[in-house]
Design an enzyme around this catalytic site. Structure first.
Site, PDB file in Angstrom:
ATOM      1  N   GLU A  94       1.929   8.247  11.151  1.00  0.00           N
ATOM      2  CA  GLU A  94       3.354   8.527  11.108  1.00  0.00           C
ATOM      3  C   GLU A  94       3.630   9.995  10.830  1.00  0.00           C
ATOM      4  O   GLU A  94       2.787  10.709  10.270  1.00  0.00           O
ATOM      5  CB  GLU A  94       4.015   7.664  10.039  1.00  0.00           C
ATOM      6  CG  GLU A  94       3.443   7.954   8.689  1.00  0.00           C
ATOM      7  CD  GLU A  94       3.720   6.866   7.676  1.00  0.00           C
ATOM      8  OE1 GLU A  94       4.236   5.814   8.046  1.00  0.00           O
ATOM      9  OE2 GLU A  94       3.406   7.102   6.511  1.00  0.00           O
ATOM     10  N   CYS A 115      -6.690   6.840   4.819  1.00  0.00           N
ATOM     11  CA  CYS A 115      -7.258   7.876   3.946  1.00  0.00           C
ATOM     12  C   CYS A 115      -8.346   7.216   3.122  1.00  0.00           C
ATOM     13  O   CYS A 115      -8.265   6.036   2.801  1.00  0.00           O
ATOM     14  CB  CYS A 115      -6.167   8.436   3.031  1.00  0.00           C
ATOM     15  SG  CYS A 115      -6.717   9.844   2.029  1.00  0.00           S
ATOM     16  N   CYS A 119      -5.734   7.464  -3.949  1.00  0.00           N
ATOM     17  CA  CYS A 119      -4.971   7.900  -5.122  1.00  0.00           C
ATOM     18  C   CYS A 119      -4.035   6.765  -5.535  1.00  0.00           C
ATOM     19  O   CYS A 119      -3.483   6.069  -4.680  1.00  0.00           O
ATOM     20  CB  CYS A 119      -4.166   9.154  -4.796  1.00  0.00           C
ATOM     21  SG  CYS A 119      -5.230  10.538  -4.296  1.00  0.00           S
TER      22      CYS A 119
END
Ligand code: SAH
Length: 352
Positions: A94, A115, A119
């Site tokens: 996106e 990813c 995190c």
């Protein structure tokens, strides 16, 4: 059977000259192709009328112009637009277009489908890692965003899905092509690359950077605190990251940006203000305070909560009075889940 075609946005001006000569044409045709693709924004080689038909056909056999398919566009009440793209192998990424003051538009683009870093606060990390994007897929996000929104993008931040420095080669290639004079896409100083702090790649980037600005996703003021929300912070310590940023500053002389998502009762104490202002004094820098976009993702063992507007003001004012350059970012596109990874995450969840 048609051979596997390459992506034209992957090819630098110099490489394109070689391709054209290989196809039996004069090298000046390369400039006409660059002009057709990047300035006139041709969507197919058949639209580039000032090159011979034979060359148009040969190019079409070898290259794809735009590798992205638009799957969804969501518009926020604040003007932010989020575009969901499908890659040719069905992964999703996106891009977000954020209106700024004075008719300026910032594009937040992705460098990876998914990813690997996970995190605690970031929805992208909850996606299955897909793959690294090719430079062309990074560049196409700019070209398509301008076409879709009808706006001229004035600034780019490498802050969408993924960690740009973990897709090192393609990220550098995309920066080189974007800022190459002939593509006239965008100026070097209008681009900021954001990293979570992958130290060895930051060192490499200091050597290879074509001249764009750098941001560090800091989000905490001690290693202990940072490690609770950013797993890779266990590997690379703040002291070393800051030393590297100082070297980066000394080479390029652009202030370094620190991204700081404010979490209620986690990184918003007076001690944090003190430590953060100390970090910022070591070399010219600015801090972007980012409101936490809370979604229903699991944040691991800690419970991260957003901070109220008044608290954001209080924290920012204290930091400002210590002499730090502070910018409070609006919660752009809150109503369309414009925080990193949220839209593609909902697509992946629906798929599986
Ligand atoms: N991996 C790089 C680039 C990704 S962008 C990096 O970490 O810098 C990462 C940025 O996305 C963060 O700095 C933060 O600004 C933003 N972000 C991610 N999740 C967010 C959330 N839930 N709320 C607000 N901002 C978020």
């Amino acid at each position: 059977m048609r051979m596997q075609r390459s992506l034209i946005y992957d090819i630098s001006g110099e490489e394109l000259k070689n391709v054209v000569v290989e196809l039996g044409e004069s090298s000046f045709r390369a400039d006409q192709i660059l002009d057709g693709v990047y300035i006139k924004r041709a969507r197919a080689f058949s639209e580039i009328m000032n090159i011979p038909k034979g060359l148009r056909i040969k190019l079409d056999e070898r290259f794809i112009v735009d590798p992205l398919t638009v799957k969804d566009i969501s518009s926020s009440t604040d003007g932010t637009q989020k575009i969901l793209f499908e890659l040719q192998d069905d992964h999703h990424i996106e891009s977000v277009v954020i209106p700024e003051r004075d008719d300026r538009y910032t594009l937040c683009l992705s460098t990876q489908a998914g990813c690997m870093l996970d995190c605690a606060f970031c929805a992208t990390g909850k996606l299955k890692f897909g793959r690294n994007l090719q430079a062309a897929e990074i560049i196409a996000q700019l070209i398509d965003s301008e076409r879709i929104t009808g706006k001229k993008i004035t600034n780019i931040v490498y802050m969408g899905m993924g960690e740009p420095l973990l897709n090192y080669e393609e990220t550098i290639k995309s920066l080189n092509i974007l800022t190459e004079g002939k593509t006239k896409l965008i100026g070097k100083k209008r681009i900021t690359l954001s990293t979570v702090g992958v130290l060895p790649e930051m060192v490499r980037f200091r050597n290879d950077n074509p001249g764009v600005k750098l941001a560090l996703s800091l989000h905490a003021t001690t290693d202990e605190q940072r490690q609770k929300i950013i797993p890779i912070a266990r590997k690379y310590k703040l002291r070393d990251l800051l030393d590297e940023l100082e070297l980066f500053y000394k080479k390029f002389r652009d202030p370094i940006t620190f991204e700081y998502i404010l979490f209620n009762d986690f990184n918003d104490s007076d001690e944090d203000v003190k430590r953060l202002s100390k970090i910022c004094r070591a070399f010219p820098s600015k801090v972007n305070i980012i409101p936490y976009h809370q979604s229903n993702i699991k944040t691991g063992s800690i419970d991260l909560k957003s901070t109220r507007k008044m608290e954001i003001e209080r924290f920012s004012n204290k930091l400002r009075s210590s002499g730090t350059n502070v910018f409070v970012r609006d919660s752009s596109g809150l109503d369309i889940n414009a925080a990193c990874g949220q839209l593609a995450l909902s697509v992946q969840n629906n798929d599986t």
